[in-house]
Design an enzyme around this catalytic site. Structure first.
Site, PDB file in Angstrom:
ATOM      1  N   VAL A 133      44.112  29.464  48.329  1.00 47.79           N
ATOM      2  CA  VAL A 133      43.562  30.543  47.508  1.00 47.79           C
ATOM      3  C   VAL A 133      44.540  31.729  47.502  1.00 47.79           C
ATOM      4  O   VAL A 133      44.294  32.759  48.132  1.00 47.79           O
ATOM      5  CB  VAL A 133      42.169  30.986  48.014  1.00 47.79           C
ATOM      6  CG1 VAL A 133      41.554  32.000  47.045  1.00 47.79           C
ATOM      7  CG2 VAL A 133      41.243  29.790  48.178  1.00 47.79           C
ATOM      8  N   PRO A 134      45.665  31.579  46.795  1.00 43.76           N
ATOM      9  CA  PRO A 134      46.582  32.725  46.700  1.00 43.76           C
ATOM     10  C   PRO A 134      45.896  33.863  45.940  1.00 43.76           C
ATOM     11  O   PRO A 134      45.205  33.634  44.948  1.00 43.76           O
ATOM     12  CB  PRO A 134      47.778  32.170  45.924  1.00 43.76           C
ATOM     13  CG  PRO A 134      47.323  30.901  45.305  1.00 43.76           C
ATOM     14  CD  PRO A 134      46.137  30.414  46.059  1.00 43.76           C
ATOM     15  N   HIS A 135      46.068  35.083  46.458  1.00 46.06           N
ATOM     16  CA  HIS A 135      45.398  36.224  45.843  1.00 46.06           C
ATOM     17  C   HIS A 135      46.195  37.501  46.112  1.00 46.06           C
ATOM     18  O   HIS A 135      46.918  37.588  47.093  1.00 46.06           O
ATOM     19  CB  HIS A 135      43.977  36.366  46.399  1.00 46.06           C
ATOM     20  CG  HIS A 135      43.949  36.531  47.891  1.00 46.06           C
ATOM     21  ND1 HIS A 135      44.033  35.460  48.742  1.00 46.06           N
ATOM     22  CD2 HIS A 135      43.875  37.623  48.680  1.00 46.06           C
ATOM     23  CE1 HIS A 135      44.002  35.883  49.994  1.00 46.06           C
ATOM     24  NE2 HIS A 135      43.909  37.202  49.982  1.00 46.06           N
ATOM     25  N   THR A 136      46.036  38.463  45.208  1.00 52.97           N
ATOM     26  CA  THR A 136      46.669  39.763  45.405  1.00 52.97           C
ATOM     27  C   THR A 136      45.947  40.817  44.585  1.00 52.97           C
ATOM     28  O   THR A 136      45.290  40.507  43.592  1.00 52.97           O
ATOM     29  CB  THR A 136      48.175  39.720  45.032  1.00 52.97           C
ATOM     30  OG1 THR A 136      48.811  40.901  45.497  1.00 52.97           O
ATOM     31  CG2 THR A 136      48.388  39.592  43.527  1.00 52.97           C
TER      32      THR A 136
END
Length: 155
Positions: free
Chosen positions: A67-70
């Protein structure tokens, strides 16, 4: 909050072309931009922020999911997408296993509460074996959207 409130259907990638972590992140961010969820001139900066986040600690939490997130200043509205890899990607996951399902989330910097709510919804669904299994086996954008609808209805 529901998955369909921030997952951009037109940006879903049922079969990722990229075969490495950074390529997958770029492919998903580019699709969000193409679907109108992110300005085209923000793609490189957002990809760099996501890759940097991964270098600080993998968002591949195991069970075949990442779950890549920014949160980023060029993101005006929270948006997310899903990518599916048939062969699996090395995401440096906590369990050292390949990742088959990637849920990417972008949020404006000034909405930390909504970001946390969205992450909570993503993780609560990804904790369910059936949801993960169906997501991994689902081969079309329409079928992934149907799965999200079912998840939002609590099925």
């Amino acid at each position: 909050m529901k998955l369909r409130e921030f997952i951009v259907s037109d940006a879903i990638v049922p079969e990722l072309k990229a075969t490495d972590r950074d390529g997958v992140i770029r492919e998903l961010v580019t699709n969000l931009s193409a679907a109108g969820a992110l300005p085209e001139d923000a793609v490189d900066e957002v990809v760099a922020a996501l890759v940097k986040r991964e270098q600080n600690g993998s968002t591949g939490f195991g069970k075949g999911v990442a779950v890549p997130h920014t949160k980023h200043p060029k993101v005006k509205k929270m948006s997310g997408t899903i990518g599916r890899s048939v062969s699996g990607i090395d995401f440096a996951a906590l369990d050292h296993q390949p990742v088959y399902s990637v849920v990417l989330l972008l949020s404006p910097e000034n909405q930390p509460q909504q970001h946390l709510q969205a992450m909570n919804i993503i993780f609560s669904n990804l904790q369910k074996d059936m949801f993960r299994r169906f997501l991994r086996q689902t081969g079309t954008r329409e079928a992934i959207v149907d799965l999200l609808d079912e998840a939002d209805q609590g099925k």
